[in-house]
Scaffold this motif. Structure first.
Motif, PDB file in Angstrom:
ATOM      1  N   HIS A 108       0.814  -1.211   0.000  1.00  0.00           N
ATOM      2  CA  HIS A 108       0.000   0.000   0.000  1.00  0.00           C
ATOM      3  C   HIS A 108       0.846   1.258   0.000  1.00  0.00           C
TER       4      HIS A 108
ATOM      5  N   LEU B  89      -0.686   4.719  -1.541  1.00  0.00           N
ATOM      6  CA  LEU B  89      -1.950   4.365  -2.179  1.00  0.00           C
ATOM      7  C   LEU B  89      -3.140   4.631  -1.263  1.00  0.00           C
ATOM      8  N   LYS B  90      -2.902   4.581   0.047  1.00  0.00           N
ATOM      9  CA  LYS B  90      -4.012   4.760   0.982  1.00  0.00           C
ATOM     10  C   LYS B  90      -4.468   6.211   1.078  1.00  0.00           C
ATOM     11  N   SER B  91      -3.612   7.106   0.585  1.00  0.00           N
ATOM     12  CA  SER B  91      -3.973   8.519   0.658  1.00  0.00           C
ATOM     13  C   SER B  91      -5.188   8.819  -0.206  1.00  0.00           C
ATOM     14  N   ARG B  92      -5.948   9.837   0.175  1.00  0.00           N
ATOM     15  CA  ARG B  92      -7.069  10.274  -0.624  1.00  0.00           C
ATOM     16  C   ARG B  92      -6.602  10.974  -1.887  1.00  0.00           C
TER      17      ARG B  92
ATOM     18  N   TYR C  47     -10.298  -5.104  19.790  1.00  0.00           N
ATOM     19  CA  TYR C  47      -9.753  -4.651  18.504  1.00  0.00           C
ATOM     20  C   TYR C  47      -8.965  -3.358  18.672  1.00  0.00           C
ATOM     21  N   HIS C  48      -9.400  -2.514  19.608  1.00  0.00           N
ATOM     22  CA  HIS C  48      -8.691  -1.252  19.849  1.00  0.00           C
ATOM     23  C   HIS C  48      -7.557  -1.414  20.858  1.00  0.00           C
TER      24      HIS C  48
ATOM     25  N   HIS D 125      -5.797  -5.290   5.018  1.00  0.00           N
ATOM     26  CA  HIS D 125      -5.511  -5.274   3.580  1.00  0.00           C
ATOM     27  C   HIS D 125      -6.402  -6.195   2.756  1.00  0.00           C
TER      28      HIS D 125
ATOM     29  N   ARG E  35     -17.897   5.137   3.515  1.00  0.00           N
ATOM     30  CA  ARG E  35     -17.295   6.397   3.955  1.00  0.00           C
ATOM     31  C   ARG E  35     -17.189   6.456   5.466  1.00  0.00           C
TER      32      ARG E  35
ATOM     33  N   GLU F  49     -14.566   4.359   6.691  1.00  0.00           N
ATOM     34  CA  GLU F  49     -13.259   4.961   6.449  1.00  0.00           C
ATOM     35  C   GLU F  49     -12.959   6.015   7.523  1.00  0.00           C
TER      36      GLU F  49
ATOM     37  N   GLY G  99     -11.893   4.657  10.637  1.00  0.00           N
ATOM     38  CA  GLY G  99     -10.602   3.981  10.654  1.00  0.00           C
ATOM     39  C   GLY G  99     -10.642   2.489  10.391  1.00  0.00           C
ATOM     40  N   TYR G 100     -11.768   1.960   9.919  1.00  0.00           N
ATOM     41  CA  TYR G 100     -11.842   0.527   9.647  1.00  0.00           C
ATOM     42  C   TYR G 100     -11.489   0.200   8.196  1.00  0.00           C
TER      43      TYR G 100
ATOM     44  N   TYR H 205      -9.719   1.628   4.315  1.00  0.00           N
ATOM     45  CA  TYR H 205      -9.061   2.694   3.568  1.00  0.00           C
ATOM     46  C   TYR H 205      -9.388   2.504   2.092  1.00  0.00           C
ATOM     47  N   THR H 206      -9.412   3.613   1.379  1.00  0.00           N
ATOM     48  CA  THR H 206      -9.819   3.605  -0.014  1.00  0.00           C
ATOM     49  C   THR H 206      -8.617   3.808  -0.910  1.00  0.00           C
ATOM     50  N   VAL H 207      -8.461   2.994  -1.926  1.00  0.00           N
ATOM     51  CA  VAL H 207      -7.468   3.253  -2.961  1.00  0.00           C
ATOM     52  C   VAL H 207      -8.246   3.659  -4.207  1.00  0.00           C
ATOM     53  N   LEU H 208      -8.040   4.895  -4.609  1.00  0.00           N
ATOM     54  CA  LEU H 208      -8.808   5.420  -5.735  1.00  0.00           C
ATOM     55  C   LEU H 208      -8.658   4.513  -6.953  1.00  0.00           C
TER      56      LEU H 208
ATOM     57  N   GLN I  93      -9.309   1.539  -7.246  1.00  0.00           N
ATOM     58  CA  GLN I  93      -9.078   0.120  -6.983  1.00  0.00           C
ATOM     59  C   GLN I  93     -10.041  -0.494  -5.987  1.00  0.00           C
TER      60      GLN I  93
ATOM     61  N   PHE J   7     -10.361  -1.331   1.247  1.00  0.00           N
ATOM     62  CA  PHE J   7      -9.594  -2.379   1.915  1.00  0.00           C
ATOM     63  C   PHE J   7      -9.689  -2.212   3.425  1.00  0.00           C
TER      64      PHE J   7
ATOM     65  N   ALA K 182      -8.373  -1.613   6.979  1.00  0.00           N
ATOM     66  CA  ALA K 182      -7.231  -0.881   7.530  1.00  0.00           C
ATOM     67  C   ALA K 182      -6.627  -1.612   8.716  1.00  0.00           C
ATOM     68  N   SER K 183      -5.457  -1.161   9.144  1.00  0.00           N
ATOM     69  CA  SER K 183      -4.845  -1.712  10.346  1.00  0.00           C
ATOM     70  C   SER K 183      -5.588  -1.181  11.558  1.00  0.00           C
ATOM     71  N   PRO K 184      -5.683  -2.002  12.608  1.00  0.00           N
ATOM     72  CA  PRO K 184      -6.341  -1.519  13.826  1.00  0.00           C
ATOM     73  C   PRO K 184      -5.586  -0.306  14.370  1.00  0.00           C
ATOM     74  N   SER K 185      -6.332   0.687  14.817  1.00  0.00           N
ATOM     75  CA  SER K 185      -5.695   1.843  15.446  1.00  0.00           C
ATOM     76  C   SER K 185      -5.783   1.653  16.950  1.00  0.00           C
TER      77      SER K 185
END
Lengths: 130, 130, 130, 130
Positions: free
Chosen positions: B3, B18-21, C114-115, D44, D69, D72, D75-76, D78-81, D83, D86, D88-91
């Motif tokens: 990514h 790639l994850k960026s908007r 998860y957090h 991913h 949205r 996103e 934080g769950y 992420y968007t790849v324009l 594509q 997907f 995301a990694s846990p925060s």
DNA sequence: GTGGTCTAGACCACT
DNA sequence: GTGGTCTAGACCACA
């Protein structure tokens, strides 16, 4: 047929350019941020209802709602169900927001220097603001 | 699928997230602007071919081409047919570019102040750059 | 317009936050549930009349009425015609209510894990309650 | 005519109840949170495209997009324009999210105790999860 | 192919 | 009155 809309709100101007590559809802967001950060709109001020602003700007209410939602998640608005939207208190501890903006400033300063503007001129410009 | 992609070019790093908007072609543009405005790339330096860079970054050549076209339009690149793309001379009299960036700085400064950062801190940050 | 209301009832506080996304009538319901489950309000205690509470909280009487109806439906209040509303006895055999809440707890526990919060920490938190 | 939709994704079930008082997009959000926090979806992993999921669930693509949205911003995802979306990694450091959920757990525990369930039973239930 | 924006218009819940 | 949700369907930008 003009492709932009200007609405006077008190002394301030609210301006949308339908031809812009920037999304309409983003322009609405930016306009409100400007009015808030310049002090034209203050804490707990009521903003126009979604329908009213949509009518004024001649855009679809859904578009305005999307802008208002965005302003809410970014901490500029708060919503009172059944009563409307209001200006929130500034959140002074949003480190992430601060860092993003400082990075952007750094980038712009580098580009300005590249275009022949000195740091001193940039700083003078900043001091002249407001 | 990774990514993000990092490619070392001399001392400098070319980075795509790639994850960026932000659109990938815009990120390519920004990377080149950064390398140019920081002096890592200098006037008349040759930049990689579209195909090479696309391979390095693992993105579609169309994406790189779009970035290169944008950089040419904005005056950062010039093309010599049959030989490739090169870094252009800084255009020190582009009033429009300067004005756009000063406006953006002004906007960001207002938002920073709104988030509790003082003008002094912002100026100190600018002086600390480079 | 104030954006929150606090009313002291004995030692306890009754709090409405207009800025919350939660509907006001739901907040009234939650406040009563809290006062009841913490023992601040006990079986057969009389609750304020709809009109009185509406005045204290500065909200519409219809809103309070909706809350009271909800509390009655959920078994926390009972109504004596002509005399007002009273706190009902706990229904210790409401399997459905118990199951709903256990499911919700399970959901929240999974999200906490998860957090990055461990089961041990969650259990310690629960033991520390009251 | 059934008023809910169940879609099997591998071993897991994705369930929407059109008659529920909960908004459809929120149900979609909750379903994904469940799949993520239970480990059925991992970092991913690609999630179905907006259009595909909309078709599967027989709802409007806009509704699914709203859910995506939201996922996103929370934080769950992420968007790849160009594509797709997907996981995301846990925060692990979102203190606010943790606090909100702990408060909710506290509230539910008080209500469970009120309904005759002991702390020990609740803790045993939590330990039995997964 | 993907997500993002926008419109027109309907319906619902809360105050 | 207010905001919130949803649909159907169109059009655009990016990879």
């Amino acid at each position: 047929m003009p492709h932009y809309t200007r609405v006077r709100r008190g002394e301030e101007v609210f301006q949308i350019d339908l031809k812009s590559r920037k999304a309409i809802y983003e322009q609405v967001v930016d306009n409100f941020k400007r009015l808030i950060t310049t002090g034209a709109l203050r804490e707990h001020d009521k903003v126009p209802s979604i329908r009213d602003l949509a009518r004024s700007l001649d855009v679809n209410p859904n578009t305005v709602q999307k802008a208002y939602r965005e302003l809410e998640t970014q901490g500029y608005f708060y919503t009172v169900l059944g009563q409307g939207n209001f200006i929130a208190s500034p959140s002074t501890n949003d480190d992430k927001a601060v860092q993003t903006r400082l990075n952007a400033v750094g980038e712009l300063v580098r580009e300005l220097i590249y275009h022949g503007v000195s740091k001193e001129e940039i700083i003078k410009f900043i001091e002249s603001l407001d």
